[in-house]
Design a protein around this motif. Structure first.
Motif, PDB file in Angstrom:
ATOM      1  N   PRO A 232      88.641  80.711  74.849  1.00  0.00           N
ATOM      2  CA  PRO A 232      89.996  80.996  74.618  1.00  0.00           C
ATOM      3  C   PRO A 232      90.819  80.944  76.033  1.00  0.00           C
ATOM      4  O   PRO A 232      91.982  80.541  76.011  1.00  0.00           O
ATOM      5  CB  PRO A 232      90.104  82.381  74.304  1.00  0.00           C
ATOM      6  CG  PRO A 232      88.654  82.462  73.341  1.00  0.00           C
ATOM      7  CD  PRO A 232      87.659  81.840  74.109  1.00  0.00           C
ATOM      8  N   VAL A 233      90.123  81.325  77.007  1.00  0.00           N
ATOM      9  CA  VAL A 233      90.824  80.911  78.402  1.00  0.00           C
ATOM     10  C   VAL A 233      91.227  79.667  78.803  1.00  0.00           C
ATOM     11  O   VAL A 233      92.411  79.430  79.259  1.00  0.00           O
ATOM     12  CB  VAL A 233      89.686  81.500  79.715  1.00  0.00           C
ATOM     13  CG1 VAL A 233      88.402  80.805  79.546  1.00  0.00           C
ATOM     14  CG2 VAL A 233      90.442  81.543  81.026  1.00  0.00           C
ATOM     15  N   HIS A 234      90.529  78.747  78.131  1.00  0.00           N
ATOM     16  CA  HIS A 234      91.001  77.294  78.569  1.00  0.00           C
ATOM     17  C   HIS A 234      92.289  76.987  78.110  1.00  0.00           C
ATOM     18  O   HIS A 234      93.079  75.937  78.372  1.00  0.00           O
ATOM     19  CB  HIS A 234      89.807  76.261  78.028  1.00  0.00           C
ATOM     20  CG  HIS A 234      88.513  76.684  78.791  1.00  0.00           C
ATOM     21  ND1 HIS A 234      87.375  76.954  77.991  1.00  0.00           N
ATOM     22  CD2 HIS A 234      88.262  76.885  79.944  1.00  0.00           C
ATOM     23  CE1 HIS A 234      86.392  77.195  78.883  1.00  0.00           C
ATOM     24  NE2 HIS A 234      86.847  77.157  80.193  1.00  0.00           N
ATOM     25  N   ALA A 235      92.475  77.570  76.650  1.00  0.00           N
ATOM     26  CA  ALA A 235      93.864  77.354  76.022  1.00  0.00           C
ATOM     27  C   ALA A 235      94.922  78.218  76.429  1.00  0.00           C
ATOM     28  O   ALA A 235      96.118  77.574  76.595  1.00  0.00           O
ATOM     29  CB  ALA A 235      93.619  77.257  74.409  1.00  0.00           C
ATOM     30  N   LEU A 236      94.438  79.437  76.836  1.00  0.00           N
ATOM     31  CA  LEU A 236      95.562  80.364  77.155  1.00  0.00           C
ATOM     32  C   LEU A 236      96.018  80.711  78.625  1.00  0.00           C
ATOM     33  O   LEU A 236      96.968  81.208  78.871  1.00  0.00           O
ATOM     34  CB  LEU A 236      94.963  81.636  76.775  1.00  0.00           C
ATOM     35  CG  LEU A 236      94.868  81.921  75.121  1.00  0.00           C
ATOM     36  CD1 LEU A 236      94.069  83.003  74.609  1.00  0.00           C
ATOM     37  CD2 LEU A 236      96.180  82.128  74.640  1.00  0.00           C
ATOM     38  N   ALA A 237      95.014  80.130  79.363  1.00  0.00           N
ATOM     39  CA  ALA A 237      95.352  80.087  80.917  1.00  0.00           C
ATOM     40  C   ALA A 237      95.284  78.667  81.478  1.00  0.00           C
ATOM     41  O   ALA A 237      94.749  78.537  82.435  1.00  0.00           O
ATOM     42  CB  ALA A 237      94.486  81.102  81.611  1.00  0.00           C
ATOM     43  N   PRO A 238      96.183  77.811  81.258  1.00  0.00           N
ATOM     44  CA  PRO A 238      96.100  76.303  81.631  1.00  0.00           C
ATOM     45  C   PRO A 238      96.454  76.326  83.061  1.00  0.00           C
ATOM     46  O   PRO A 238      96.043  75.521  83.777  1.00  0.00           O
ATOM     47  CB  PRO A 238      97.094  75.692  80.688  1.00  0.00           C
ATOM     48  CG  PRO A 238      98.183  76.586  80.218  1.00  0.00           C
ATOM     49  CD  PRO A 238      97.327  77.824  80.134  1.00  0.00           C
TER      50      PRO A 238
ATOM     51  N   GLU B  45      95.913  78.335  85.534  1.00  0.00           N
ATOM     52  CA  GLU B  45      94.529  78.750  86.218  1.00  0.00           C
ATOM     53  C   GLU B  45      93.427  77.811  86.156  1.00  0.00           C
ATOM     54  O   GLU B  45      92.832  77.750  87.125  1.00  0.00           O
ATOM     55  CB  GLU B  45      94.213  80.062  85.802  1.00  0.00           C
ATOM     56  CG  GLU B  45      95.071  81.372  86.335  1.00  0.00           C
ATOM     57  CD  GLU B  45      96.407  81.403  85.475  1.00  0.00           C
ATOM     58  OE1 GLU B  45      96.376  80.738  84.387  1.00  0.00           O
ATOM     59  OE2 GLU B  45      97.361  81.883  85.837  1.00  0.00           O
ATOM     60  N   CYS B  46      93.387  77.137  85.089  1.00  0.00           N
ATOM     61  CA  CYS B  46      92.343  76.380  84.592  1.00  0.00           C
ATOM     62  C   CYS B  46      92.403  74.766  85.186  1.00  0.00           C
ATOM     63  O   CYS B  46      91.391  74.160  85.638  1.00  0.00           O
ATOM     64  CB  CYS B  46      91.813  76.071  83.311  1.00  0.00           C
ATOM     65  SG  CYS B  46      91.265  77.675  82.572  1.00  0.00           S
ATOM     66  N   GLY B  47      93.492  74.638  85.513  1.00  0.00           N
ATOM     67  CA  GLY B  47      93.767  72.960  85.746  1.00  0.00           C
ATOM     68  C   GLY B  47      93.135  72.025  84.742  1.00  0.00           C
ATOM     69  O   GLY B  47      93.265  72.593  83.716  1.00  0.00           O
ATOM     70  N   ASN B  48      92.654  71.068  85.061  1.00  0.00           N
ATOM     71  CA  ASN B  48      92.231  70.103  83.940  1.00  0.00           C
ATOM     72  C   ASN B  48      90.939  70.644  83.529  1.00  0.00           C
ATOM     73  O   ASN B  48      89.858  71.007  84.218  1.00  0.00           O
ATOM     74  CB  ASN B  48      91.867  68.641  84.492  1.00  0.00           C
ATOM     75  CG  ASN B  48      93.124  67.873  84.800  1.00  0.00           C
ATOM     76  OD1 ASN B  48      94.237  68.198  84.011  1.00  0.00           O
ATOM     77  ND2 ASN B  48      93.021  67.147  85.780  1.00  0.00           N
ATOM     78  N   VAL B  49      90.497  70.747  82.125  1.00  0.00           N
ATOM     79  CA  VAL B  49      89.423  71.423  81.708  1.00  0.00           C
ATOM     80  C   VAL B  49      88.663  70.146  81.172  1.00  0.00           C
ATOM     81  O   VAL B  49      88.923  69.369  80.483  1.00  0.00           O
ATOM     82  CB  VAL B  49      89.870  72.352  80.563  1.00  0.00           C
ATOM     83  CG1 VAL B  49      88.382  72.611  79.803  1.00  0.00           C
ATOM     84  CG2 VAL B  49      90.682  73.306  80.913  1.00  0.00           C
ATOM     85  N   VAL B  50      87.213  70.103  81.776  1.00  0.00           N
ATOM     86  CA  VAL B  50      86.249  69.201  81.268  1.00  0.00           C
ATOM     87  C   VAL B  50      85.130  69.819  80.551  1.00  0.00           C
ATOM     88  O   VAL B  50      84.587  70.885  81.057  1.00  0.00           O
ATOM     89  CB  VAL B  50      85.684  68.503  82.423  1.00  0.00           C
ATOM     90  CG1 VAL B  50      84.859  67.413  82.118  1.00  0.00           C
ATOM     91  CG2 VAL B  50      86.733  67.857  83.194  1.00  0.00           C
ATOM     92  N   LEU B  51      84.885  69.464  79.310  1.00  0.00           N
ATOM     93  CA  LEU B  51      83.746  69.911  78.303  1.00  0.00           C
ATOM     94  C   LEU B  51      82.477  69.326  78.796  1.00  0.00           C
ATOM     95  O   LEU B  51      82.523  67.947  78.220  1.00  0.00           O
ATOM     96  CB  LEU B  51      84.176  69.994  76.918  1.00  0.00           C
ATOM     97  CG  LEU B  51      83.136  70.397  75.844  1.00  0.00           C
ATOM     98  CD1 LEU B  51      82.934  71.912  76.287  1.00  0.00           C
ATOM     99  CD2 LEU B  51      83.834  70.327  74.705  1.00  0.00           C
ATOM    100  N   VAL B  52      81.462  69.989  79.111  1.00  0.00           N
ATOM    101  CA  VAL B  52      80.060  69.128  79.236  1.00  0.00           C
ATOM    102  C   VAL B  52      79.374  69.761  77.948  1.00  0.00           C
ATOM    103  O   VAL B  52      79.158  70.724  77.658  1.00  0.00           O
ATOM    104  CB  VAL B  52      79.611  69.707  80.508  1.00  0.00           C
ATOM    105  CG1 VAL B  52      77.997  69.287  80.747  1.00  0.00           C
ATOM    106  CG2 VAL B  52      80.216  69.364  81.562  1.00  0.00           C
ATOM    107  N   GLU B  53      78.873  68.621  77.446  1.00  0.00           N
ATOM    108  CA  GLU B  53      77.807  68.788  76.017  1.00  0.00           C
ATOM    109  C   GLU B  53      76.467  69.633  76.494  1.00  0.00           C
ATOM    110  O   GLU B  53      76.018  68.951  77.446  1.00  0.00           O
ATOM    111  CB  GLU B  53      77.747  67.617  75.269  1.00  0.00           C
ATOM    112  CG  GLU B  53      78.971  67.120  74.586  1.00  0.00           C
ATOM    113  CD  GLU B  53      79.443  68.316  73.655  1.00  0.00           C
ATOM    114  OE1 GLU B  53      78.736  69.309  72.940  1.00  0.00           O
ATOM    115  OE2 GLU B  53      80.778  68.213  73.184  1.00  0.00           O
ATOM    116  N   ILE B  54      76.068  70.573  75.835  1.00  0.00           N
ATOM    117  CA  ILE B  54      74.801  71.117  76.416  1.00  0.00           C
ATOM    118  C   ILE B  54      74.115  71.178  74.690  1.00  0.00           C
ATOM    119  O   ILE B  54      72.878  71.985  74.871  1.00  0.00           O
ATOM    120  CB  ILE B  54      74.983  72.466  77.157  1.00  0.00           C
ATOM    121  CG1 ILE B  54      75.550  73.267  76.326  1.00  0.00           C
ATOM    122  CG2 ILE B  54      75.346  72.313  78.343  1.00  0.00           C
ATOM    123  CD1 ILE B  54      75.383  74.926  77.193  1.00  0.00           C
TER     124      ILE B  54
END
Ligand SMILES: NC(=O)C1=CN([C@@H]2O[C@H](COP(=O)(O)OP(=O)(O)OC[C@H]3O[C@@H](n4cnc5c(N)ncnc54)[C@H](OP(=O)(O)O)[C@@H]3O)[C@@H](O)[C@H]2O)[C@@H](O)CC1
Ligand SMILES: [K+]
Length: 480
Positions: free
Chosen positions: A184-190, A192-201
């Motif tokens: 949720p932080v990634h959508a709700l605190a843009p 503070e997050c800057g660009n969000v990069v998702l790494v697949e694990i």
């Protein structure tokens, strides 16, 4: 649609995946992706990677472990890496050993300022999804010294992972590298997050239905009504607008104009601003009263109608028409003060409420508080309505629990009359027969896209927003 999962769900999925993965493998996947992003940022900002300086701020958990392992990978590319351990006795042992083996250096907190000042990039591995509250004083002191761009590991430390709330010192990142799934932080605190990069694990197969959604432009393109060869002005849905007054016709002009621009369907206006609306938008069929407005497939009611007896009667009449309603502005206040107007509503007809924080307080008797998703969900349940809670991030909750979060594109929508434009967009989508939750979420996105296009880095106005709707829709259709 992008799915977003709460940290509780992420942790449960991680446990399942961890049990099937060799020890340390997940952290290696995560930190390898993290190192690549740090190297990418170094190259972008300094023109190279080798010989550049990276400082790792390392907390006591696996978040710090990710940072240490990433440091070891960066050493292989010739980066000078210094790790500041906030709790040396608790630093991730395997990560620390890997960093040391690679030739990375560990510096004490006392010596760290000179390293932080010279860093090209700082990696925030202070705390991840186990974070609670703002940064503690020792970490806050180090973070206050940072001038270089920050890459946050999983999330910016000091920001709440599940609500995005900020309640004291925290990291503001240029880039956030997260693992496995969005939180949720990634959508709700843009901010503070800057660009969000998702790494697949490899986490995704272990997660089912998301807790929150974020609409992508392709989702909007798929649902936005575009006329086909069989359509005429009625088949696409007629929206009725009950807004504005003779003294304040602005809300009527903006909400009606927004509906005109949003779809090719017909727009009716009913109210005291009929003359002004007609002269600004000749394609609108305007009448003086909702009782002689003719048939519509959805109503927008509220902006500028006043909160007195006449407004109440307008709202009661509209709620009794058996078609979807978007109740905005003054209509929200009327509902809060005289909830019995809702008795006129057939419980099966969709209702969309669009409160800002102040209106939310009137509806619910308290402010939304830091957990805006929970706040919107609660109001949606109480009123059996889709609730679009306005704010920097707009949260759209359906009574069945679905929630969409709209991450803003700048702050351009903070302008007078902006809400009237949004309500016109929602109304026209409701008239087209779209699911009300999707209608509100898609309208919010197009609204913010129009804001960004209208502004182009200078302030804009609500009229500018209305004029930018076609460009926003063109972009949505082009990208899809
Ligand atoms: N599980 C996996 O498979 C994978 C996990 N991965 C990674 O692990 C991360 C989660 O790691 P985690 O659970 O070890 O905890 P983490 O977030 O590092 O916190 C550590 C400790 O910090 C403290 N603390 C709390 N609040 C604080 C504050 N405000 N300010 C300062 N300190 C604070 C508190 O400890 P305390 O000091 O209270 O003893 C807490 O226990 C996750 O985000 C991802 O990066 C990836 O590698 C992918 C694979
Ligand atoms: K972090």
């Amino acid at each position: 649609m992008q799915g977003i999962w709460t940290t509780e769900r992420i942790r449960a999925a991680e446990d399942l995946l961890l049990a099937r993965t060799p020890d340390g493998e997940l952290m290696r996947r995560a930190s390898f992706g993290l190192a690549a992003e740090v190297a990418g940022l170094l190259a972008e900002n300094t023109g190279g990677v080798s010989g550049r300086r990276v400082v790792l701020l390392v907390g006591s958990g696996n978040n710090g472990g990710d940072a240490l392992w990433a440091g070891a990978f960066l050493r292989r590319r010739g980066v000078a890496v210094a790790a500041v351990l906030l709790k040396p006795e608790k630093a991730h042992p395997a990560g620390l050993a890997a960093l040391r083996r690679s030739g990375g250096r560990v510096v004490s907190i006392a010596d760290s300022p000179q390293w932080i000042e010279k860093a090209d990039v700082v990696v925030d591995g202070i705390v991840g999804i186990s974070a609670r509250g703002a940064l503690r004083p020792e970490a806050a002191e180090l973070v206050a010294r940072i001038e270089a761009p920050v890459v946050a590991v999983d999330l910016p430390s000091g920001v709440d992972p599940d609500t995005g709330a900020v309640d004291g010192p925290h990291v503001t990142a240029a880039r956030t590298v997260t693992f496995g799934a969005l939180k949720p932080v990634h959508a709700l605190a843009p901010q503070e997050c800057g660009n969000v990069v998702l790494v697949e694990i490899g986490l995704r197969p272990w997660l089912d239905e998301p807790d929150l959604w974020r609409l992508e432009l392709s989702d909007i393109a798929a649902v936005w009504p575009i006329p086909g060869p069989e359509d005429d002005k009625y088949t696409q849905g007629v929206v009725g607008i009950a807004a504005g007054s003779a003294t304040y016709p602005g809300a009527a002009v903006l909400a009606s104009g927004s509906a005109v621009r949003a779809t090719a369907g017909m727009v009716r206006y009913a109210g005291h601003a009929a003359d002004v609306v007609r002269s600004r938008w000749p394609e609108i069929v305007a009448t003086g009263s909702v009782t002689d407005a003719g048939r519509v497939q959805a109503w927008v009611v509220g902006p500028g109608i006043g909160t007195g007896g006449e407004g109440r009667e307008i709202l009661r009449h509209i709620l009794g028409q058996g078609v979807p309603v978007c109740a905005d502005a003054d209509a929200t206040t009327i509902i809060a003060h005289t909830p019995e107007v809702l008795d006129a509503r057939d419980p099966d007809t969709p209702l969309v409420l669009t409160p800002h924080a102040g209106e939310y307080e009137r509806l619910m008797g308290r402010r939304p508080g830091p957990d805006r998703v929970a706040a919107a969900r609660e109001a949606a349940k109480k009123y059996d309505a889709v609730v679009l809670l306005k704010g920097h991030c707009t949260v759209v909750a359906a009574p069945d629990g679905r929630v969409a979060v709209n991450t803003p594109r700048g702050s351009w929508l903070a302008t007078a009359g902006s809400g009237d434009v949004l309500t016109g967009l929602i109304g026209s989508l409701l008239a087209s027969g779209l699911d009300p939750w999707l209608a509100a979420a898609a309208a919010a996105q197009v609204h913010s896209l129009a804001g960004a296009l209208a502004a182009e880095d200078v302030p804009t106005s609500a009229s500018g927003l209305v004029d930018a709707i076609p460009a926003a829709l063109r972009l949505v259709r082009a990208i899809a």
